[in-house]
Design an enzyme around this catalytic site. Structure first.
Site, PDB file in Angstrom:
ATOM      1  N   GLU A 191      11.443  16.840  13.821  1.00 23.78           N
ATOM      2  CA  GLU A 191      11.745  16.614  12.407  1.00 23.78           C
ATOM      3  C   GLU A 191      10.931  17.591  11.569  1.00 23.78           C
ATOM      4  O   GLU A 191       9.706  17.598  11.641  1.00 23.78           O
ATOM      5  CB  GLU A 191      11.386  15.184  12.022  1.00 23.78           C
ATOM      6  CG  GLU A 191      11.728  14.878  10.587  1.00 23.78           C
ATOM      7  CD  GLU A 191      11.365  13.465  10.177  1.00 23.78           C
ATOM      8  OE1 GLU A 191      10.205  13.061  10.396  1.00 23.78           O
ATOM      9  OE2 GLU A 191      12.236  12.768   9.631  1.00 23.78           O
ATOM     10  N   CYS A 208      14.507  11.357   5.255  1.00 24.30           N
ATOM     11  CA  CYS A 208      14.477  10.955   6.670  1.00 24.30           C
ATOM     12  C   CYS A 208      15.868  10.977   7.288  1.00 24.30           C
ATOM     13  O   CYS A 208      16.018  11.257   8.464  1.00 24.30           O
ATOM     14  CB  CYS A 208      13.849   9.584   6.807  1.00 24.30           C
ATOM     15  SG  CYS A 208      14.551   8.408   5.667  1.00 24.30           S
ATOM     16  N   GLU A 263      10.738   1.889   9.718  1.00 26.50           N
ATOM     17  CA  GLU A 263      11.735   2.883   9.301  1.00 26.50           C
ATOM     18  C   GLU A 263      11.052   4.232   9.464  1.00 26.50           C
ATOM     19  O   GLU A 263      10.151   4.571   8.696  1.00 26.50           O
ATOM     20  CB  GLU A 263      12.127   2.682   7.825  1.00 26.50           C
ATOM     21  CG  GLU A 263      12.741   1.340   7.509  1.00 26.50           C
ATOM     22  CD  GLU A 263      14.138   1.172   8.065  1.00 26.50           C
ATOM     23  OE1 GLU A 263      14.729   2.171   8.521  1.00 26.50           O
ATOM     24  OE2 GLU A 263      14.632   0.039   8.074  1.00 26.50           O
ATOM     25  N   LYS A 270       0.863  -1.189   0.000  1.00 26.95           N
ATOM     26  CA  LYS A 270       0.000   0.000   0.000  1.00 26.95           C
ATOM     27  C   LYS A 270       0.898   1.237   0.000  1.00 26.95           C
ATOM     28  O   LYS A 270       1.470   1.604   1.017  1.00 26.95           O
ATOM     29  CB  LYS A 270      -0.924   0.047   1.222  1.00 26.95           C
ATOM     30  CG  LYS A 270      -1.994   1.135   1.032  1.00 26.95           C
ATOM     31  CD  LYS A 270      -2.435   1.834   2.278  1.00 26.95           C
ATOM     32  CE  LYS A 270      -1.536   2.879   2.789  1.00 26.95           C
ATOM     33  NZ  LYS A 270      -1.386   4.107   1.943  1.00 26.95           N
TER      34      LYS A 270
HETATM   35  P1  NAD Z   1       3.036   8.925   7.090  1.00 32.37           P
HETATM   36  O1  NAD Z   1       3.364   8.191   8.318  1.00 32.37           O
HETATM   37  O2  NAD Z   1       1.944   9.906   7.118  1.00 32.37           O
HETATM   38  O3  NAD Z   1       2.632   7.887   5.933  1.00 32.37           O
HETATM   39  C1  NAD Z   1       3.440   6.802   5.558  1.00 32.37           C
HETATM   40  C2  NAD Z   1       2.553   5.667   5.104  1.00 32.37           C
HETATM   41  O4  NAD Z   1       1.810   5.197   6.222  1.00 32.37           O
HETATM   42  C3  NAD Z   1       1.531   6.048   4.043  1.00 32.37           C
HETATM   43  O5  NAD Z   1       1.370   4.971   3.140  1.00 32.37           O
HETATM   44  C4  NAD Z   1       0.270   6.237   4.860  1.00 32.37           C
HETATM   45  O6  NAD Z   1      -0.909   6.023   4.112  1.00 32.37           O
HETATM   46  C5  NAD Z   1       0.433   5.169   5.923  1.00 32.37           C
HETATM   47  N1  NAD Z   1      -0.286   5.415   7.168  1.00 32.37           N
HETATM   48  C6  NAD Z   1      -0.558   6.615   7.760  1.00 32.37           C
HETATM   49  N2  NAD Z   1      -1.245   6.404   8.902  1.00 32.37           N
HETATM   50  C7  NAD Z   1      -1.401   5.067   9.034  1.00 32.37           C
HETATM   51  C8  NAD Z   1      -2.029   4.229   9.998  1.00 32.37           C
HETATM   52  N3  NAD Z   1      -2.663   4.733  11.060  1.00 32.37           N
HETATM   53  N4  NAD Z   1      -1.991   2.884   9.828  1.00 32.37           N
HETATM   54  C9  NAD Z   1      -1.361   2.350   8.763  1.00 32.37           C
HETATM   55  N5  NAD Z   1      -0.780   3.084   7.802  1.00 32.37           N
HETATM   56  C10 NAD Z   1      -0.787   4.423   7.942  1.00 32.37           C
HETATM   57  O7  NAD Z   1       4.406   9.530   6.595  1.00 32.37           O
HETATM   58  P2  NAD Z   1       4.684  10.423   5.320  1.00 32.37           P
HETATM   59  O8  NAD Z   1       4.242  11.799   5.613  1.00 32.37           O
HETATM   60  O9  NAD Z   1       4.176   9.758   4.081  1.00 32.37           O
HETATM   61  O10 NAD Z   1       6.288  10.321   5.244  1.00 32.37           O
HETATM   62  C11 NAD Z   1       7.134  11.159   5.912  1.00 32.37           C
HETATM   63  C12 NAD Z   1       7.699  10.473   7.152  1.00 32.37           C
HETATM   64  O11 NAD Z   1       8.336   9.258   6.825  1.00 32.37           O
HETATM   65  C13 NAD Z   1       8.769  11.299   7.815  1.00 32.37           C
HETATM   66  O12 NAD Z   1       8.596  11.285   9.210  1.00 32.37           O
HETATM   67  C14 NAD Z   1      10.055  10.590   7.456  1.00 32.37           C
HETATM   68  O13 NAD Z   1      11.125  10.796   8.305  1.00 32.37           O
HETATM   69  C15 NAD Z   1       9.624   9.186   7.429  1.00 32.37           C
HETATM   70  N6  NAD Z   1      10.512   8.398   6.578  1.00 32.37           N
HETATM   71  C16 NAD Z   1      11.360   7.498   7.153  1.00 32.37           C
HETATM   72  C17 NAD Z   1      12.227   6.752   6.367  1.00 32.37           C
HETATM   73  C18 NAD Z   1      13.161   5.756   6.957  1.00 32.37           C
HETATM   74  O14 NAD Z   1      13.637   4.892   6.250  1.00 32.37           O
HETATM   75  N7  NAD Z   1      13.463   5.813   8.222  1.00 32.37           N
HETATM   76  C19 NAD Z   1      12.218   6.915   5.003  1.00 32.37           C
HETATM   77  C20 NAD Z   1      11.356   7.844   4.458  1.00 32.37           C
HETATM   78  C21 NAD Z   1      10.483   8.560   5.259  1.00 32.37           C
END
Ligand code: NAD
Length: 472
Positions: free
Chosen positions: A379, A279, A245, A170
């Site tokens: 962040e 990230c 992650e 997803k």
């Molecule tokens: P987000 O957490 O809003 O969304 C990420 C994914 O999770 C999306 O597919 C979203 O639909 C899903 N999601 C959101 N809420 C959910 C829930 N309650 N249950 C299940 N799935 C859910 O994050 P974002 O805004 O898309 O991405 C940015 C964040 O990701 C930043 O905090 C960044 O640091 C982090 N990030 C981390 C890494 C890493 O490898 N450590 C890499 C890239 C991004």
């Protein structure tokens, strides 16, 4: 316009049970560039059932077969490289040159790297009277974000294929279209039905239903710490494996004996790559107090020259934020830095000159940042660099480790041994010495609230394996 009305389930494009669509918006133009379906719980159930049905056969597939598919994905990513780079730039706003390299080039190489790892991987080991065998963990659910969308997907899909797992992906709702192209590729190369399935939709619905699903053996999540915690909580009653992650607030430390000018220049790119939406960005620069003015001067002129604009223009180094929500959030952080008394040395509130549409912010840097400030702790996920000073090296280390996160880090010194000693004391999953490059074969992942589990390379493969000890 790329309107994708179907989901990829059990080797076929099928019409969803879910109602409604999600528009994908180009953050540079604010125009709708495509849409994807909203999956219902029934769609998720069908995708999981397909993955479950495919597992007994796929888990016994030959290493050669898995390698061939991984190489075929890599070859297709190469063939469709320009199309994908343009698409991801349209979805995320990444400057096109960086998009070609990091958004498509890296996943292409990562996919191929798993075929290579399989050549030498040892699936069994003898421990006294036991034979320890490594088996695929089962049905995996992948929930991925928008910032490096295809890289984060391939970082899960490729090792899962290599391990013999089946999967349901997803992707994020901001940048899902590249995942649909990947599904097209997977369909074309003939990966057996049910091994890879794609659903799209909201995290709170499709994402949560996948996380709690009793037929999902493992969830691999990349995204915000808040959503990662939620995924862990929902997954807990089924005791599935969860790897996370998450976010970061990584420190970049210039030691006294470093090449100060080189370190200062490099620190801007290390923070601002992908317009700061990385990230592992090195967002907190920690410098010797006596070099503060020299470093501030280098950084302020460098940030001022960091052109923001149309990401399709090859000269542009900073694109828009990926969404209006990100633009608002980054702007609020810039304002909080001003309000909390940090010294603004470049950028500031507002959008860059000459830009009249798109979710842009001004690339910004603050000096004299102190540990109680929000821009030190939280962040930001945008082009915002903060600078703090230290008197002693112990203080520098304390500042570096002063974070709830622990994803990445940097250290600069002319003496590599000294830098290595400092790197070993940083509580973080990656450290780069004197700008050492990202390595796709090294484990990537976080300490503390940056997550658990590792991706990429051999360690990334091991996340997808169960160990069975057979005594005789
Ligand atoms: P987000 O957490 O809003 O969304 C990420 C994914 O999770 C999306 O597919 C979203 O639909 C899903 N999601 C959101 N809420 C959910 C829930 N309650 N249950 C299940 N799935 C859910 O994050 P974002 O805004 O898309 O991405 C940015 C964040 O990701 C930043 O905090 C960044 O640091 C982090 N990030 C981390 C890494 C890493 O490898 N450590 C890499 C890239 C991004």
């Amino acid at each position: 316009m790329m309107q994708r009305g179907q989901l990829y389930i059990n080797g076929e494009w099928v019409s969803p049970d879910g109602k409604g669509t999600i528009d994908v918006i180009n953050p540079s133009t604010e125009e709708v560039i495509g849409s994807v379906p909203v999956s219902s719980r029934t769609d998720v159930d069908l995708a999981v059932a397909a993955a479950k049905a495919a597992f007994p056969t796929w888990s016994k597939s030959s290493i050669e077969e898995r390698s061939n598919f991984l190489n075929a994905i890599s070859a297709a990513l190469k063939e469709r490289g320009e199309e994908l780079a343009q698409l991801i730039t349209a979805e995320v706003g990444t400057p096109i040159g960086y998009s070609r390299m990091a958004m498509v080039g890296t996943p292409r190489v990562v996919s191929r790297s798993y075929a290579k790892i399989l050549e030498e991987f040892s699936w069994e080991e003898e421990i006294r009277n036991s034979l320890v065998v490594k088996e695929p963990v089962g049905v995996c659910a992948f929930i991925t974000p928008w910032n490096f969308p295809l890289h984060q997907i391939i970082g899960k899909v490729a090792p899962a294929i290599a391990a013999g797992c089946t999967m349901v992906l997803k992707p994020s709702k901001e940048a899902p279209l590249n995942a649909f192209i990947l599904a097209d590729i997977i369909d074309e190369i003939g990966l057996p039905a049910g091994v890879f399935n794609l659903v799209s939709g909201h995290g709170s619905e499709a994402g949560e239903h996948l996380s709690g699903h009793s037929d999902v053996d493992m969830v691999s999540f990349t995204g915000s710490t808040a959503a990662g915690i939620r995924v862990s909580q929902i997954s807990a009653p089924t005791v599935k494996r969860v790897t996370l992650e998450l976010g970061g607030k990584s420190a970049n430390v210039i030691l006294r004996d470093a090449d100060i000018a080189r370190a200062a220049k490099n620190s801007v790119g290390a923070c601002f790559a992908n317009s700061g939406q990385t990230c592992s960005a090195l967002t907190r620069l920690i410098v010797p107090a006596e070099n503060r003015d020299e470093i501030v001067e280098i950084i302020s002129s460098r940030v001022a020259g960091y052109t923001a604009g149309d990401p399709l223009d090859e000269a542009v180094r900073c694109g828009p934020m990926a969404s209006a929500r990100q633009q608002t959030s980054v702007s609020e952080y810039i304002q909080s830095g001003i309000d909390e008394g940090a010294t603004l040395i470049a950028g500031g509130i507002g959008i860059p000159e000459g830009i009249d549409k798109g979710f842009f912010v001004r690339p910004t840097a603050f000096a004299d940042v102190t540990p109680e400030m929000r821009i030190w702790n939280e962040e930001v996920f945008g082009p915002l660099l903060v600078i703090a000073t230290y008197e002693t090296e112990d203080e520098a280390l304390e500042l570096a480790n002063d974070s709830e996160y622990g994803l990445s880090g940097g250290v600069w010194s002319m003496d590599e041994e000294r830098a290595m000693d400092f790197a070993r004391q940083m509580r973080t999953g990656q450290v780069s010495i004197n700008g050492g490059h990202f390595n796709i074969s090294a484990p990537f992942g976080g300490y503390k609230m940056s997550g658990n589990g590792r991706e990429l390379g051999l360690h990334g493969l091991e996340e997808f394996l169960e160990l069975k000890a057979i005594q005789r």
